[in-house]
Design an enzyme around this catalytic site. Structure first.
Site, mmCIF file in Angstrom:
data_model
loop_
_atom_site.group_PDB
_atom_site.id
_atom_site.type_symbol
_atom_site.label_atom_id
_atom_site.label_comp_id
_atom_site.label_asym_id
_atom_site.label_seq_id
_atom_site.Cartn_x
_atom_site.Cartn_y
_atom_site.Cartn_z
ATOM 1 N N ASP C 68 -84.153 110.566 50.556
ATOM 2 C CA ASP C 68 -83.677 109.228 50.095
ATOM 3 C C ASP C 68 -82.208 108.982 50.073
ATOM 4 O O ASP C 68 -81.752 107.812 50.459
ATOM 5 C CB ASP C 68 -84.431 109.122 48.655
ATOM 6 C CG ASP C 68 -85.858 108.762 48.747
ATOM 7 O OD1 ASP C 68 -86.311 108.794 49.699
ATOM 8 O OD2 ASP C 68 -86.378 108.584 47.650
ATOM 9 N N ARG C 150 -65.087 105.962 23.966
ATOM 10 C CA ARG C 150 -64.945 104.520 23.610
ATOM 11 C C ARG C 150 -66.441 103.912 23.971
ATOM 12 O O ARG C 150 -66.853 104.253 25.206
ATOM 13 C CB ARG C 150 -63.964 103.781 24.425
ATOM 14 C CG ARG C 150 -62.390 104.024 23.851
ATOM 15 C CD ARG C 150 -62.081 103.556 22.706
ATOM 16 N NE ARG C 150 -60.982 103.929 21.873
ATOM 17 C CZ ARG C 150 -60.784 104.767 21.205
ATOM 18 N NH1 ARG C 150 -61.893 105.439 20.561
ATOM 19 N NH2 ARG C 150 -59.658 105.268 20.742
ATOM 20 N N THR C 179 -87.376 102.294 41.533
ATOM 21 C CA THR C 179 -87.931 103.572 41.011
ATOM 22 C C THR C 179 -86.965 104.739 41.201
ATOM 23 O O THR C 179 -87.256 105.907 41.001
ATOM 24 C CB THR C 179 -88.747 103.939 42.140
ATOM 25 O OG1 THR C 179 -88.373 103.699 43.411
ATOM 26 C CG2 THR C 179 -90.381 103.092 42.212
ATOM 27 N N SER C 182 -82.814 103.413 37.584
ATOM 28 C CA SER C 182 -83.138 102.711 36.513
ATOM 29 C C SER C 182 -84.597 103.056 35.779
ATOM 30 O O SER C 182 -84.540 103.074 34.505
ATOM 31 C CB SER C 182 -83.127 101.318 36.999
ATOM 32 O OG SER C 182 -84.155 100.879 38.006
ATOM 33 N N LEU C 183 -85.334 103.799 36.417
ATOM 34 C CA LEU C 183 -86.458 104.211 35.906
ATOM 35 C C LEU C 183 -86.215 105.281 34.998
ATOM 36 O O LEU C 183 -86.982 105.289 33.916
ATOM 37 C CB LEU C 183 -87.533 104.667 36.939
ATOM 38 C CG LEU C 183 -88.881 105.284 36.873
ATOM 39 C CD1 LEU C 183 -89.793 104.214 36.110
ATOM 40 C CD2 LEU C 183 -89.712 106.077 37.969
#
Lengths: 271, 271, 271, 271
Positions: C68, C150, C179, C182-183
């Protein structure tokens, strides 16, 4: 927009809602508009009707006076895209409402009369089991196991594929419903104008994520009997292995709005 | 450890479990140990007893032959800390089991006989409503709303403080139960030897996190009627506003183990 | 579709990818199609070019041969909607790939030649800081705090509203990217054909949910310096308070596909 | 408890903290107690010292005057279990503080003098890499990837078992730290008196849950270089494959408290 017939739905057992409903009724009666109310408002010239009759009256505009629950109930009375103006009285979240009941309602009604308003359409969904149809739901349809000692396997079919998950239940939500029960269950917030549905597994053994797809027929069946809950308000039974088809309802829900807001729901949730 | 009386609990309607149970029974009968079985094993000299009788027999060791469900059921028959040896037959997760049923059971039984084994104690919990007591549960106690159209407010009291959350339900889990239903609901995995309880809100409107506290009395009440579910297997009703006290059960559950494993549950879950 | 110029991008330092690339090159050379490759394939008649040159060659079809990561890199070389056919070699997730490299590649190439294929368009996004533009990204753009001591306040503006959250970072993902990273961060899976973006807060102090909105300009700024990461592959710096505009890229990414699949990504993830 | 030597740590660049520090210093000077301050308080008889000197002074009591960050910093100056009284000035969450700075500080100081107080011990942790030791941390130790374009595989060893997860980082938190960064990352709240540690994966590709275990040596290594962050305040580097040992620190952190509270942290978080 020419308003000849107005409907009013007020919150159950709430005197403030009745009072606000009266003001709305009196305003429209003074303009010679026909007014129908689901609760008896005790205003001369207003016809009290049953929820079932509301669906047949071909109203031009319906006022929902109460909390989000009242708004959801109002939309279920309206098989077509009849505009709904939502006035918040006694609701806590008031995500769906346009104005608060303690605002100057008369000014809002004048604004509507003068056409200073616009429509805000929302997709709705329904559930079909054999030859019964439930809904339409503005927010969500929950399918939940009935027997708390069994964790069913749910089979979910859409786009010609079938997924099988062992879990307690499943919720299918519209963007409008994304700030409701599905949010409590860990789902995302979806902008109300997006054209999609959320499929959210409840307590999946395999820790399955939420899925967001185009509106389409979603077939759900379970190895055990389930309850189907429409907008968190109406409950129906489904047998084990029976096919529950959730699909987009043909007529959207249509809010009448006075003010454009960027992210209405998020602002309202106070994030 | 001197074993004079052995009990056997086999999975419902499972011939493989019956077969494994027979082998265990025959082994102990050949050593002149008394054997009691909840299912009829058809072995000479084995007494078939009811689950209720099991609790009164003062057994030295009980074999649970089946999946995790059978193990949970076995522990609920044992009000004292009677040792349980768990043989997995037909279970999928087999988190609780020591050995698989298709292992050389006889070798395992010899190991036990020779004392090549140790105890693995687990805290258990019970629920008390008015003068009724439910449990003990090895895994968890679930308190779930009955009416799917109402989201109750649950009040949870412990350590002299009260928290109120609007939500669908609540689960109180032991460390042993942390790999069960609570994991599906987003809870952490807790090492089985830790002395603590998990309080996990289910679909809380305010997105409340899981809380982990010392074992202690936790009082839960709800504005609406609820179901109390013990280990996902027994269901009881609680009225709105009735006080449900969840507390540590006075006698721990005691597994008999052959092999030390670092993180038994995590390894078993396949992470 | 008339294919006159083909490009080939192979995975870094992967001999299997080179071998597969050779086969593709030889196939097209035997049809007298011009072939350009980013890695030296050692095939007569194939021109080796730099990634920068690829973007100017006006290719008809590009093969991405690798995992990918290679596919993401290939798409970033293509400012227009040049079709990409993705062959998986050495990838683990292979969510984006059409075929595995150990398949009969020649059969696939014949299918393409005969037009037994279709296009699968995906929205892409880019980031703009002052007069610099980064991307386009097929999957996601991550904006992450630089200083781990921070916790910045991020201000996010879209639809004329501004939200402020204290958190570690933010990820904006396309449906294609849902997918990916973020998954892992708890986001939903979004069907790849939906026209929307996901805004996912990373470690927000106030436990903010994921938000899903129409593609539009999203302005992000932070009280402290941040890193901007494009598709998990390219890193840029942004100063404190500088405005990072994430917007839909004008040319979609276009996959060439042989087989329709209902829920390509979900199937590939193995749920 | 006999107080002969008092230390004062005030928030950086905060005049209100300095003022409150002065009041504390003057109170103890009027009782002829020796007073040492990390910031110059401009009070006669008070010795200004460096943070490094604080650790060697064998103080009887130290006042932390500022937010939670100041309290964390104060505890890191104290290698032994020196009691700390935390006064909140300018903090937002003030989960760790006993009293607010705008309270009647003098009354609090009298209460301490009269022994109307008790100790509240908290486990602390440290990190060891080769022959360097970092910490002790009262809240948490974060191990985070350095390179945002690589997702490392982390190997975590404890109890003689090794787990391997591909992810962005890992946080090990004490119960005290469970309301800090780990809560933002989705972890549970752990009662501050429990004797355990939380291991929380950050953005794990395989959606691994949080794990809670007994305090013990936890060895963490990563396929890529990482940053080690102590209490969100100090940063160190670790090379790829180097073994980072996180272990319980031998001397607990000790708060001096005036008021027992059931669930101090939860109440403070406002749930």
């Amino acid at each position: 927009m020419n308003v000849c017939k107005v409907g009013i739905v007020t919150k159950f057992n709430n005197q403030n809602a009745i009072e606000a409903g009266k003001k709305i009724a009196e305003f429209y009666r003074s303009k010679n508009v026909k007014v129908f109310s689901v609760n008896n408002l005790d205003v001369i010239g207003v016809t009290t009707v049953s929820p079932e009759e509301v669906s047949k009256l071909d109203l031009d505009l319906v006022f929902s006076v109460g909390g989000d629950g009242t708004t959801l109930r109002t939309f279920r009375m309206l098989p077509k895209s009849t505009p709904v103006f939502s006035v918040n009285i006694g609701g806590t979240k008031r995500i769906l409402a346009e104005v608060a009941g303690d605002c100057n309602i008369k000014a809002q009604l004048e604004a509507i009369l003068n056409g200073n308003c616009f429509f805000d359409s929302r997709i709705r969904i329904q559930a079909r089991v054999a030859n019964q149809v439930f809904g339409p739901a503005l927010n969500d349809i929950l399918i939940m196991r009935t027997n708390l000692t069994r964790t069913p396997v749910f089979r979910i079919c859409f786009l010609n594929e079938t997924l099988s998950f062992r879990m307690d239940g499943i919720i299918v939500a519209t963007p409008t419903g994304s700030t409701g029960h599905s949010l409590s269950l860990g789902g995302p917030i979806i902008h109300e104008q997006l054209n999609c549905l959320m499929i959210l597994p409840i307590a999946p053994v395999q820790r399955i994520p939420c899925m967001i797809i185009q509106p389409q027929d979603i077939s759900v069946s379970s190895t055990h009997g389930t309850k189907i809950v429409i907008d968190g308000q109406e409950i129906y039974d489904a047998n084990a292995e029976s096919s529950i088809i959730i699909s987009r309802y043909e007529h959207d829900g249509k809010f009448m709005r006075l003010h454009k807001r960027g992210i209405r729901q998020i602002a309202q949730l106070g994030f």
